[in-house]
Design a protein around this motif. Sequence first.
Motif, PDB file in Angstrom:
ATOM      1  N   MET A  60      44.301   3.872  57.822  1.00  0.00           N
ATOM      2  CA  MET A  60      45.014   3.374  58.973  1.00  0.00           C
ATOM      3  C   MET A  60      46.416   4.006  58.981  1.00  0.00           C
ATOM      4  O   MET A  60      46.993   4.258  57.939  1.00  0.00           O
ATOM      5  CB  MET A  60      45.093   1.845  58.897  1.00  0.00           C
ATOM      6  N   ARG A  61      46.942   4.244  60.176  1.00  0.00           N
ATOM      7  CA  ARG A  61      48.284   4.792  60.333  1.00  0.00           C
ATOM      8  C   ARG A  61      49.184   3.798  61.049  1.00  0.00           C
ATOM      9  O   ARG A  61      48.742   3.077  61.931  1.00  0.00           O
ATOM     10  CB  ARG A  61      48.250   6.096  61.134  1.00  0.00           C
ATOM     11  N   HIS A  62      50.446   3.814  60.658  1.00  0.00           N
ATOM     12  CA  HIS A  62      51.465   3.035  61.345  1.00  0.00           C
ATOM     13  C   HIS A  62      52.061   3.943  62.419  1.00  0.00           C
ATOM     14  O   HIS A  62      52.355   5.112  62.156  1.00  0.00           O
ATOM     15  CB  HIS A  62      52.545   2.610  60.350  1.00  0.00           C
ATOM     16  N   THR A  63      52.237   3.418  63.618  1.00  0.00           N
ATOM     17  CA  THR A  63      52.787   4.206  64.723  1.00  0.00           C
ATOM     18  C   THR A  63      54.118   3.621  65.156  1.00  0.00           C
ATOM     19  O   THR A  63      54.237   2.409  65.362  1.00  0.00           O
ATOM     20  CB  THR A  63      51.798   4.197  65.916  1.00  0.00           C
ATOM     21  N   TYR A  64      55.099   4.495  65.297  1.00  0.00           N
ATOM     22  CA  TYR A  64      56.442   4.099  65.706  1.00  0.00           C
ATOM     23  C   TYR A  64      56.851   4.954  66.905  1.00  0.00           C
ATOM     24  O   TYR A  64      56.764   6.182  66.850  1.00  0.00           O
ATOM     25  CB  TYR A  64      57.416   4.307  64.544  1.00  0.00           C
ATOM     26  N   ALA A  65      57.280   4.296  67.985  1.00  0.00           N
ATOM     27  CA  ALA A  65      57.784   5.005  69.165  1.00  0.00           C
ATOM     28  C   ALA A  65      59.285   5.198  68.982  1.00  0.00           C
ATOM     29  O   ALA A  65      60.050   4.240  69.034  1.00  0.00           O
ATOM     30  CB  ALA A  65      57.489   4.210  70.430  1.00  0.00           C
ATOM     31  N   CYS A  66      59.689   6.426  68.750  1.00  0.00           N
ATOM     32  CA  CYS A  66      61.085   6.735  68.431  1.00  0.00           C
ATOM     33  C   CYS A  66      61.802   7.290  69.661  1.00  0.00           C
ATOM     34  O   CYS A  66      61.433   8.352  70.171  1.00  0.00           O
ATOM     35  CB  CYS A  66      61.144   7.750  67.298  1.00  0.00           C
ATOM     36  N   PRO A  67      62.826   6.586  70.131  1.00  0.00           N
ATOM     37  CA  PRO A  67      63.570   7.096  71.288  1.00  0.00           C
ATOM     38  C   PRO A  67      64.393   8.324  70.912  1.00  0.00           C
ATOM     39  O   PRO A  67      64.882   8.434  69.791  1.00  0.00           O
ATOM     40  CB  PRO A  67      64.470   5.920  71.670  1.00  0.00           C
ATOM     41  N   LEU A  68      64.521   9.242  71.849  1.00  0.00           N
ATOM     42  CA  LEU A  68      65.388  10.398  71.660  1.00  0.00           C
ATOM     43  C   LEU A  68      66.732  10.093  72.308  1.00  0.00           C
ATOM     44  O   LEU A  68      66.775   9.496  73.375  1.00  0.00           O
ATOM     45  CB  LEU A  68      64.775  11.641  72.307  1.00  0.00           C
ATOM     46  N   ARG A  69      67.781  10.483  71.627  1.00  0.00           N
ATOM     47  CA  ARG A  69      69.124  10.272  72.146  1.00  0.00           C
ATOM     48  C   ARG A  69      69.738  11.627  72.489  1.00  0.00           C
ATOM     49  O   ARG A  69      69.463  12.628  71.833  1.00  0.00           O
ATOM     50  CB  ARG A  69      69.976   9.533  71.112  1.00  0.00           C
ATOM     51  N   TRP A  70      70.555  11.654  73.507  1.00  0.00           N
ATOM     52  CA  TRP A  70      71.194  12.899  73.911  1.00  0.00           C
ATOM     53  C   TRP A  70      71.955  13.508  72.737  1.00  0.00           C
ATOM     54  O   TRP A  70      71.978  14.721  72.541  1.00  0.00           O
ATOM     55  CB  TRP A  70      72.124  12.651  75.106  1.00  0.00           C
ATOM     56  N   SER A  71      72.555  12.673  71.916  1.00  0.00           N
ATOM     57  CA  SER A  71      73.340  13.153  70.771  1.00  0.00           C
ATOM     58  C   SER A  71      72.468  13.753  69.667  1.00  0.00           C
ATOM     59  O   SER A  71      72.993  14.349  68.721  1.00  0.00           O
ATOM     60  CB  SER A  71      74.186  12.017  70.196  1.00  0.00           C
ATOM     61  N   ASP A  72      71.140  13.632  69.778  1.00  0.00           N
ATOM     62  CA  ASP A  72      70.234  14.222  68.789  1.00  0.00           C
ATOM     63  C   ASP A  72      70.124  15.736  68.930  1.00  0.00           C
ATOM     64  O   ASP A  72      69.638  16.415  68.029  1.00  0.00           O
ATOM     65  CB  ASP A  72      68.826  13.625  68.920  1.00  0.00           C
ATOM     66  N   MET A  73      70.557  16.257  70.074  1.00  0.00           N
ATOM     67  CA  MET A  73      70.412  17.682  70.357  1.00  0.00           C
ATOM     68  C   MET A  73      71.497  18.494  69.649  1.00  0.00           C
ATOM     69  O   MET A  73      72.618  18.032  69.467  1.00  0.00           O
ATOM     70  CB  MET A  73      70.528  17.955  71.863  1.00  0.00           C
ATOM     71  N   ASP A  74      71.142  19.718  69.298  1.00  0.00           N
ATOM     72  CA  ASP A  74      72.129  20.623  68.728  1.00  0.00           C
ATOM     73  C   ASP A  74      72.542  21.653  69.776  1.00  0.00           C
ATOM     74  O   ASP A  74      72.152  21.559  70.943  1.00  0.00           O
ATOM     75  CB  ASP A  74      71.602  21.282  67.452  1.00  0.00           C
ATOM     76  N   ALA A  75      73.320  22.627  69.389  1.00  0.00           N
ATOM     77  CA  ALA A  75      73.839  23.625  70.326  1.00  0.00           C
ATOM     78  C   ALA A  75      72.730  24.469  70.963  1.00  0.00           C
ATOM     79  O   ALA A  75      72.950  25.086  72.004  1.00  0.00           O
ATOM     80  CB  ALA A  75      74.836  24.537  69.612  1.00  0.00           C
ATOM     81  N   PHE A  76      71.549  24.472  70.365  1.00  0.00           N
ATOM     82  CA  PHE A  76      70.435  25.252  70.899  1.00  0.00           C
ATOM     83  C   PHE A  76      69.570  24.438  71.855  1.00  0.00           C
ATOM     84  O   PHE A  76      68.560  24.928  72.361  1.00  0.00           O
ATOM     85  CB  PHE A  76      69.592  25.820  69.756  1.00  0.00           C
ATOM     86  N   GLY A  77      69.928  23.166  72.082  1.00  0.00           N
ATOM     87  CA  GLY A  77      69.228  22.346  73.065  1.00  0.00           C
ATOM     88  C   GLY A  77      67.985  21.654  72.560  1.00  0.00           C
ATOM     89  O   GLY A  77      67.203  21.133  73.352  1.00  0.00           O
ATOM     90  N   HIS A  78      67.769  21.638  71.246  1.00  0.00           N
ATOM     91  CA  HIS A  78      66.625  20.887  70.724  1.00  0.00           C
ATOM     92  C   HIS A  78      67.094  19.926  69.637  1.00  0.00           C
ATOM     93  O   HIS A  78      68.249  19.981  69.203  1.00  0.00           O
ATOM     94  CB  HIS A  78      65.511  21.823  70.221  1.00  0.00           C
ATOM     95  N   VAL A  79      66.198  19.034  69.238  1.00  0.00           N
ATOM     96  CA  VAL A  79      66.544  18.047  68.218  1.00  0.00           C
ATOM     97  C   VAL A  79      66.931  18.786  66.938  1.00  0.00           C
ATOM     98  O   VAL A  79      66.190  19.645  66.447  1.00  0.00           O
ATOM     99  CB  VAL A  79      65.370  17.082  67.964  1.00  0.00           C
ATOM    100  N   ASN A  80      68.093  18.442  66.415  1.00  0.00           N
ATOM    101  CA  ASN A  80      68.590  19.062  65.192  1.00  0.00           C
ATOM    102  C   ASN A  80      67.680  18.709  64.019  1.00  0.00           C
ATOM    103  O   ASN A  80      67.164  17.599  63.936  1.00  0.00           O
ATOM    104  CB  ASN A  80      70.017  18.570  64.933  1.00  0.00           C
ATOM    105  N   ASN A  81      67.511  19.657  63.099  1.00  0.00           N
ATOM    106  CA  ASN A  81      66.605  19.437  61.974  1.00  0.00           C
ATOM    107  C   ASN A  81      66.999  18.217  61.149  1.00  0.00           C
ATOM    108  O   ASN A  81      66.146  17.470  60.682  1.00  0.00           O
ATOM    109  CB  ASN A  81      66.509  20.672  61.087  1.00  0.00           C
ATOM    110  N   ALA A  82      68.281  17.962  60.982  1.00  0.00           N
ATOM    111  CA  ALA A  82      68.724  16.802  60.205  1.00  0.00           C
ATOM    112  C   ALA A  82      68.402  15.490  60.923  1.00  0.00           C
ATOM    113  O   ALA A  82      68.177  14.466  60.275  1.00  0.00           O
ATOM    114  CB  ALA A  82      70.212  16.899  59.920  1.00  0.00           C
ATOM    115  N   VAL A  83      68.357  15.512  62.235  1.00  0.00           N
ATOM    116  CA  VAL A  83      68.054  14.302  63.008  1.00  0.00           C
ATOM    117  C   VAL A  83      66.607  13.872  62.773  1.00  0.00           C
ATOM    118  O   VAL A  83      66.303  12.679  62.745  1.00  0.00           O
ATOM    119  CB  VAL A  83      68.342  14.527  64.507  1.00  0.00           C
TER     120      VAL A  83
END
Length: 144
Positions: A1-24
């Motif tokens: 069985m898997r646990h499922t989590y719906a994770c919201p994306l925040r504008w501040s999650d983006m890096d200078a390249f326009g995608h979610v930063n690896n550390a985020v």
Amino acid sequence: MRHTYACPLRWSDMDAFGHVNNAVFVRYLEEARIDFMDRLAPGNGSVSFTGGSVVARHEIDYVRPLVHRHAPVTVELWVTKISAASMTVAYEVKDEETLYLRASTVVVPYDFEAERPRRLTAEEKAYLKEYLDDAAQSKGAVAG
């Protein structure tokens, strides 16, 4: 069985390249893991999963960039190994069409008052076994 989590994306999650930063992505994994542990806590006076835990290891494979959108991303989490004093959880961060990341984390239960790791209780192991993937069960991924 898997646990499922719906994770919201925040504008501040983006890096200078326009995608979610690896550390985020590590924060997304943490949010899913905390949600997983909170849901496993049995309540009714039990102390299972109410202490602390520390991350001993992260392993991450970034598959595809994730860009901001209003819909949450899905983080699926399951257990791949249970030992006497640690567990390993695996994750996939994805949506209906795309896999963005695969990862695993070794988590160690920790007694913050005593300032040392502790063993998993029988009750905790029983809950974790419900999320142990079939491949890990057939390889004997539960120890001590």
